[in-house]
Design an enzyme around this catalytic site. Sequence first.
Site, mmCIF file in Angstrom:
data_model
loop_
_atom_site.group_PDB
_atom_site.id
_atom_site.type_symbol
_atom_site.label_atom_id
_atom_site.label_comp_id
_atom_site.label_asym_id
_atom_site.label_seq_id
_atom_site.Cartn_x
_atom_site.Cartn_y
_atom_site.Cartn_z
ATOM 1 N N GLY A 184 36.202 28.653 35.065
ATOM 2 C CA GLY A 184 37.008 28.314 33.901
ATOM 3 C C GLY A 184 38.444 28.049 34.323
ATOM 4 N N GLY A 210 31.967 33.764 36.554
ATOM 5 C CA GLY A 210 31.273 33.629 37.829
ATOM 6 C C GLY A 210 31.778 34.628 38.850
ATOM 7 N NE ARG A 268 40.638 54.069 38.594
ATOM 8 C CZ ARG A 268 40.505 55.307 39.084
ATOM 9 N NH1 ARG A 268 39.659 55.572 40.056
ATOM 10 N NH2 ARG A 268 41.223 56.289 38.577
ATOM 11 C CG ASN A 290 32.152 45.456 42.839
ATOM 12 O OD1 ASN A 290 32.270 45.122 44.027
ATOM 13 N ND2 ASN A 290 30.991 45.451 42.217
ATOM 14 N N PRO A 291 34.981 46.707 45.169
ATOM 15 C CG PRO A 291 34.644 48.186 46.929
ATOM 16 C CD PRO A 291 34.531 48.081 45.439
ATOM 17 C CE LYS A 294 49.803 47.560 39.297
ATOM 18 N NZ LYS A 294 50.698 47.639 40.471
ATOM 19 N N GLY A 295 44.758 43.529 38.286
ATOM 20 C CA GLY A 295 43.845 42.384 38.311
ATOM 21 C C GLY A 295 43.986 41.645 39.618
ATOM 22 N N GLY A 330 42.431 38.265 39.865
ATOM 23 C CA GLY A 330 41.879 36.922 39.639
ATOM 24 C C GLY A 330 42.749 35.803 40.135
ATOM 25 C CD GLU A 331 45.472 34.155 36.596
ATOM 26 O OE1 GLU A 331 46.016 33.126 36.214
ATOM 27 O OE2 GLU A 331 45.410 35.191 35.914
#
Lengths: 352, 755
Positions: B248, B477, B639, B642-643, B712-713, B715-716
Amino acid sequence: MNLFEYIRPTSVAEAIAAAGEPGSAYLGAGTNLLDLMKGGVTSPNRLIDLTHLPDLGKIEQLPDGSMRIGALVKNAALAHDTAFSKAYPAVAEALLSGASAQLRNAATVGGNLMQRTRCAYFADPASACNKREPGSGCDAIGGENRHHAILGWSESCIATHPSDFCVALTALDATIEIEGAGGRREVPITDFYLLPGDTPHEETVLEAGEIIVAIKLPANAAGFAGHQRYLKVRERTSYAFALVSAAAALEIENGTITEARLALGGVAMKPWRSAAAEAALAGLSPTREAFEKAAEAAFADARPSGENAYKIELGKRVVARALAMAAAGTPERMPALPASPFASDTGAIAHV
Amino acid sequence: MSDTISLPGGNARFGSNSGQPMTRRDGVLKVTGAATFAADNHPDGMLYAVTANATISRGRVTSLNVEAAKAHPGVVEVITPANRPPLAITPEAKPYPFAFNIEVLQDDTVRYAGQEIAMVVAETLEAATEGARLLAPTYEAETARVGFDDVDSFDPDAVGVGAPPVAEKGDIDAGLAKAVNRISASYETPAQYHNAMEPHAMVAQWDGDRVTLDTPNQALVMSTGAFGAWFGIPPENVTIRSPFLGGGFGSKAIVFGGQVLTVLAAKMLGRPVKYALRRDQMYGPVGHRGATRQAFRMGMDAEGKLTALEHLTTSTTSTFEDFIEPASNASHDLYASPALSSRHKAARLDIGTPGPMRAPGEASGSAALESAIDEAALAAGLDPLEFRLRNYAETAPMSDKPYSAKALRECYAQGAEKFGWSKRPMQPRQMKDDAGRLVGWGMGTALFPAPMFQAKAKATLRADGSALVETAGADMGQGAWTALHQIAADGLGLDIAQVEFHSGHSGLPDGGIAGGSGHTATAGSALHAAGKDAIAKLTELAVNDEASPLFGAGNIGVTARDGRLHRADDPSRSESYGEILARAGVSELGGEGQGARDPSSAEEYAMFSHGAVFAEVKVDPELCQIRVSRLVGAFAAGRIINPRLAASQLYGGMIWGIGFALLEEAVHDRRSGRIMNANLAEYHVPVNADVPPMDVILVDEDDRYVNALGIKGVGEIGITGTVGAIANAIWHATGVRVRKFPIGIEALLAETSAH
């Protein structure tokens, strides 16, 4: 996509007869044609599927030592044919540098000869293109043309031929076996493609209805087997067309080049054989100076067709490097990343 | 819910669920072809829609041959501005969040090449395609403006999604005046396109005043309100099913015209209608990363500390809508400087409206900032890592807020160690490989905000001790469902195999937006809270039941673990969930949860993920072909649930960085304005051969303020840092500083001799 008729002939004669209908097109694997049809670039009203014709899928050693490749042989199959890649390693290297593994598994060698230019203006039905629509003009001129031709172009067309395979074939004097209503004939690949001139829509010497049935590589081309390479430069490491490529083959005796072959890709609307560069090398030692001299000769007539002057300088460097690689000797094993400047250094040299 | 897909439970593993490198729950469905993407849904009687898209960039459609299209066998209807049925709102109304002024055949104006100008609906895809071709539009065209220099820039009211366009502190000129070393440099980034593998698609079917939409969507519940608004029906009458997305990257969060027209066509014709974009149609109506020009001025004192940092961006947007790539904001929160200025200008071009594309603002801004920082380090005579450490921000430079957590020093240290950075020569053109190729090393700092949105979730404990958890989240995905499933199982004190997970359906509790790298934190917090709520209710049953071994433990407390409640003071006294429910005669016990940030923490702290990326490139000294040969990224992002999936996200971001640095660019014809490489053969993204051996280091970070779970995140953030690291490595290899992306052969060729 327009409605079209699909025909699956069982013999070459039947295929040729079917092609008598105007607007017919021969279909190989369709890796190029179907994309063009979906994009509205070409709209044949009859597709004649050649992939089920008998006897066009063989790779044969002929009694005279030449090799004959049926038009329906897949690119991948030819590249991985041991006898073929031993005799004509630069052709195998060129094949393996083209497209992707999936496309090479599907694409036929006859179809490769007939693939159309990647000029974006040809592929865009909203643009003027003399090749797609004779007389409409050329929007590539004055447009985005950093990848366009630097040799043999005209005011009507500045497109390039995209094949890697054909560049290596051109260096090694391949001939094309053609069958038409009038029977069979053979044409040297160097005469097969037409430069655009005022008629860029005429791309080859094929007459209406004629089919490529085989490609032949002459026996004497194998004399270059120990010193032949294909080099392809592009921004993306794989799965991209050449900015400039070169097939170089040398015969070297006692430290002297007795014969040289050089053909260029990505520079013109045909695979560009450079007789001037070949002549410049004959009798010289295989040195950097000699290769640079040949490179200058190869591009003596080059001129930018737009914002692509850099390709002339790049082309010279590609030629000098390809010749140096050929002089160093054909690697015993096909390198990883065939034809790439980042090809693995395999060390061992074959045939020397 | 029958039309959500039940994912298989995970493998039983020792220990907790979060923290385990579980593989994607949906992996088997995908590799066996059982996963149904939006365009795979073919209800009975479905029609196919294909749009005709403008081939000019500015002007008016003067004719469409509707008769020819309608005469083509199989064509059912042609929708043009002349016959388009009414919609409940106009494109300017924008009554829902993230509403853009979109193309719904409101008039005959053409505002960019690729804009939808008609929709043909037919019994087959082929007939619709040919019908669209037969429309043979004619135009009255005006001069296309597609380059920065074609127009004047203006001062935008906001950048990105509602952010202020200007932020300043201190005195830049004074800072520059007292600097010992200064640099000024300008960079340019091109228009880039998302190119998700799965094209945008929609299958719409009406039932009375209710409509069901199969469409890949990053913001399911929010979008029900958007589609409802267009058709004058309440959000609950809109059902969106989006179990799987094939990528996306921000482009599937925003409703675009073709979707609205598809719903409209289905209503108009009384049959389900499917619309799937061709690859070339994804270049225009569905957003892109706008082009930028970014100018920097920096001053450094004798110790190499910044005295001033100025970042001025000009971003492109469309003539009819604002999405201004907020690139200068990348300089707000990273390097300490007493004088800091970030400003934006914008330029209106005849292009489709840009939109959020993976790391909007940060990716372009970081590419330029990290390159400029490299130039500043050189000017200061310092190693680029040392320079960054000297300018390390202990508090967020623009806001002066403390960071909620910032393990960037550890990222620098661990990344540099893994890469071998200490052996880097200061000067360029010092290293070669065995084959004579130039070798260069560069680095960049990675930074990305750690936002949270709003989400809800439900958890239901069942009589057999298993559970169902539900939230309308989106998995693009990357494995979001797996990570969310893990968090949900931990909230319930169950093994993941005991927890059924439903998502991807707008009828479920609102899972929020899969964007901003905040989905795991937001939806995960809601799921965890829902589980806790269910357990709290279960605890109530147990501690008040005289027959339970937990009776009377209310004040002492119980812990939920492995499907049992245990007395906190005596874990040997425990009872299974099923036993508690059975004795209470309760067949199902539900819990609800919400995910959102504590407003006081949000006010008090600057919250970011950080990282350090180190790149090695090789460049052929004569042919100038470039290849990245090594990438090391060390990231601290709170944290890690899922590594395996987190590392995979970071790899993906870093690979995107390779594309940004070396390949990606939409090429507009300067006369027609059309994008001439609107396909995956000519718009280059990295292929396998472009991707080197990569290392991702997940640096431990305990963030107590972002949310209760410390998430945190990732994705980017992988794109940020990487682009600059590669550009800097190219400079280090060649001595040539290329300030225009993508960096390619032509730029280097001019600067290098053949010898």
